[in-house]
Design a protein around this motif. Structure first.
Motif, PDB file in Angstrom:
ATOM      1  N   GLU A   1       0.822  -1.209   0.000  1.00 42.68           N
ATOM      2  CA  GLU A   1       0.000   0.000   0.000  1.00 42.68           C
ATOM      3  C   GLU A   1       0.857   1.261   0.000  1.00 42.68           C
ATOM      4  N   HIS A   2       2.137   1.154   0.367  1.00 41.11           N
ATOM      5  CA  HIS A   2       3.035   2.304   0.372  1.00 41.11           C
ATOM      6  C   HIS A   2       3.843   2.403  -0.912  1.00 41.11           C
ATOM      7  N   GLY A   3       3.592   1.510  -1.859  1.00 39.18           N
ATOM      8  CA  GLY A   3       4.269   1.534  -3.135  1.00 39.18           C
ATOM      9  C   GLY A   3       5.566   0.742  -3.175  1.00 39.18           C
ATOM     10  N   ALA A   4       5.965   0.164  -2.042  1.00 38.35           N
ATOM     11  CA  ALA A   4       7.190  -0.639  -2.012  1.00 38.35           C
ATOM     12  C   ALA A   4       6.922  -1.987  -2.662  1.00 38.35           C
ATOM     13  N   GLN A   5       7.926  -2.489  -3.337  1.00 40.14           N
ATOM     14  CA  GLN A   5       7.774  -3.781  -4.004  1.00 40.14           C
ATOM     15  C   GLN A   5       7.854  -4.901  -2.973  1.00 40.14           C
ATOM     16  N   VAL A   6       6.906  -5.830  -3.035  1.00 35.63           N
ATOM     17  CA  VAL A   6       6.871  -6.977  -2.137  1.00 35.63           C
ATOM     18  C   VAL A   6       7.220  -8.205  -2.968  1.00 35.63           C
ATOM     19  N   LEU A   7       8.306  -8.879  -2.587  1.00 34.52           N
ATOM     20  CA  LEU A   7       8.753 -10.051  -3.325  1.00 34.52           C
ATOM     21  C   LEU A   7       8.127 -11.313  -2.768  1.00 34.52           C
ATOM     22  N   PRO A   8       8.007 -12.349  -3.585  1.00 36.03           N
ATOM     23  CA  PRO A   8       7.466 -13.615  -3.097  1.00 36.03           C
ATOM     24  C   PRO A   8       8.311 -14.154  -1.953  1.00 36.03           C
ATOM     25  N   MET A   9       7.692 -14.844  -1.022  1.00 34.33           N
ATOM     26  CA  MET A   9       8.380 -15.340   0.154  1.00 34.33           C
ATOM     27  C   MET A   9       9.275 -16.541  -0.138  1.00 34.33           C
ATOM     28  N   LEU A  10       9.064 -17.279  -1.206  1.00 33.04           N
ATOM     29  CA  LEU A  10       9.788 -18.517  -1.433  1.00 33.04           C
ATOM     30  C   LEU A  10      11.053 -18.372  -2.284  1.00 33.04           C
ATOM     31  N   LEU A  11      11.522 -17.142  -2.501  1.00 30.06           N
ATOM     32  CA  LEU A  11      12.759 -16.969  -3.241  1.00 30.06           C
ATOM     33  C   LEU A  11      13.908 -17.393  -2.344  1.00 30.06           C
ATOM     34  N   ARG A  12      14.487 -18.559  -2.632  1.00 27.29           N
ATOM     35  CA  ARG A  12      15.590 -19.068  -1.821  1.00 27.29           C
ATOM     36  C   ARG A  12      16.645 -19.663  -2.721  1.00 27.29           C
ATOM     37  N   HIS A  13      17.837 -19.627  -2.215  1.00 32.25           N
ATOM     38  CA  HIS A  13      18.925 -20.244  -2.943  1.00 32.25           C
ATOM     39  C   HIS A  13      19.216 -21.604  -2.332  1.00 32.25           C
ATOM     40  N   GLY A  14      20.038 -22.362  -3.008  1.00 26.47           N
ATOM     41  CA  GLY A  14      20.416 -23.664  -2.488  1.00 26.47           C
ATOM     42  C   GLY A  14      21.740 -24.109  -3.085  1.00 26.47           C
ATOM     43  N   PHE A  15      22.204 -25.246  -2.633  1.00 20.82           N
ATOM     44  CA  PHE A  15      23.468 -25.793  -3.087  1.00 20.82           C
ATOM     45  C   PHE A  15      23.254 -27.242  -3.502  1.00 20.82           C
ATOM     46  N   GLU A  16      23.791 -27.597  -4.653  1.00 15.08           N
ATOM     47  CA  GLU A  16      23.770 -28.982  -5.109  1.00 15.08           C
ATOM     48  C   GLU A  16      25.174 -29.545  -4.914  1.00 15.08           C
ATOM     49  N   ILE A  17      25.263 -30.636  -4.183  1.00 15.14           N
ATOM     50  CA  ILE A  17      26.537 -31.319  -3.976  1.00 15.14           C
ATOM     51  C   ILE A  17      26.448 -32.665  -4.672  1.00 15.14           C
ATOM     52  N   VAL A  18      27.377 -32.901  -5.594  1.00 17.10           N
ATOM     53  CA  VAL A  18      27.416 -34.155  -6.334  1.00 17.10           C
ATOM     54  C   VAL A  18      28.620 -34.955  -5.857  1.00 17.10           C
ATOM     55  N   ASP A  19      28.351 -36.187  -5.408  1.00 21.75           N
ATOM     56  CA  ASP A  19      29.403 -37.134  -5.046  1.00 21.75           C
ATOM     57  C   ASP A  19      29.661 -37.973  -6.290  1.00 21.75           C
ATOM     58  N   LYS A  20      30.753 -37.691  -6.970  1.00 22.06           N
ATOM     59  CA  LYS A  20      31.044 -38.359  -8.238  1.00 22.06           C
ATOM     60  C   LYS A  20      31.409 -39.823  -8.047  1.00 22.06           C
ATOM     61  N   ARG A  21      31.933 -40.177  -6.879  1.00 24.75           N
ATOM     62  CA  ARG A  21      32.316 -41.566  -6.627  1.00 24.75           C
ATOM     63  C   ARG A  21      31.085 -42.447  -6.482  1.00 24.75           C
ATOM     64  N   ALA A  22      30.077 -41.943  -5.772  1.00 22.53           N
ATOM     65  CA  ALA A  22      28.861 -42.718  -5.514  1.00 22.53           C
ATOM     66  C   ALA A  22      27.782 -42.455  -6.554  1.00 22.53           C
ATOM     67  N   ASN A  23      28.024 -41.492  -7.467  1.00 24.61           N
ATOM     68  CA  ASN A  23      27.019 -41.090  -8.458  1.00 24.61           C
ATOM     69  C   ASN A  23      25.700 -40.712  -7.801  1.00 24.61           C
ATOM     70  N   LYS A  24      25.801 -39.875  -6.746  1.00 29.20           N
ATOM     71  CA  LYS A  24      24.610 -39.379  -6.056  1.00 29.20           C
ATOM     72  C   LYS A  24      24.742 -37.881  -5.861  1.00 29.20           C
ATOM     73  N   GLU A  25      23.585 -37.242  -5.674  1.00 22.88           N
ATOM     74  CA  GLU A  25      23.575 -35.810  -5.429  1.00 22.88           C
ATOM     75  C   GLU A  25      22.611 -35.481  -4.316  1.00 22.88           C
ATOM     76  N   VAL A  26      22.891 -34.360  -3.646  1.00 23.47           N
ATOM     77  CA  VAL A  26      22.001 -33.857  -2.610  1.00 23.47           C
ATOM     78  C   VAL A  26      21.815 -32.365  -2.854  1.00 23.47           C
ATOM     79  N   TYR A  27      20.583 -31.885  -2.656  1.00 21.86           N
ATOM     80  CA  TYR A  27      20.284 -30.462  -2.801  1.00 21.86           C
ATOM     81  C   TYR A  27      20.004 -29.911  -1.418  1.00 21.86           C
ATOM     82  N   LEU A  28      20.756 -28.897  -1.033  1.00 17.40           N
ATOM     83  CA  LEU A  28      20.578 -28.265   0.275  1.00 17.40           C
ATOM     84  C   LEU A  28      19.837 -26.954   0.091  1.00 17.40           C
ATOM     85  N   ASP A  29      18.747 -26.788   0.821  1.00 19.48           N
ATOM     86  CA  ASP A  29      18.070 -25.491   0.845  1.00 19.48           C
ATOM     87  C   ASP A  29      17.614 -25.221   2.265  1.00 19.48           C
TER      88      ASP A  29
END
Length: 103
Positions: free
Chosen positions: A33-61
């Motif tokens: 109502e004051h003209g300020a931009q309100v961003l969506p609440m779910l904008l989040r970053h994360g990290f993908e870690i790939v274990d090349k030996r086990a051929n598996k990945e995990v996503y951290l958020d």
């Protein structure tokens, strides 16, 4: 998306939330109502870690990503050895349940 680390055993990618800063109204954003931009609440970053030996990945958020970000900041302050980085990544990789598939 930025590759932060890549070795023979691990790869770490920082996934950034898509935020269109050039547009007046990014996807899902609105004006308060004051003209300020309100961003969506779910904008989040994360990290993908790939274990090349086990051929598996995990996503951290959420709290996992925040904890991992603290590790990265500590590494920036005190440059670790490759062995220290790999030991830390191995602990996170234990969370990996998703088999890696290449498309």
């Amino acid at each position: 998306m930025h590759t932060l680390y890549d070795s023979e055993t691990f790869s770490v990618t920082h996934m950034l939330a898509n935020l269109d800063t050039d547009a007046q109204h990014p996807s899902g954003a609105s004006k308060s109502e004051h003209g300020a931009q309100v961003l969506p609440m779910l904008l989040r970053h994360g990290f993908e870690i790939v274990d090349k030996r086990a051929n598996k990945e995990v996503y951290l958020d959420g709290s996992w990503a925040e904890l991992f970000q603290q590790h990265i900041q500590a590494w920036q302050a005190n440059t670790p050895t490759q062995e220290e980085v790999e030991d830390t990544l191995e602990r996170y990789a234990e969370l990996a349940q998703n088999p890696l598939s290449i498309h």
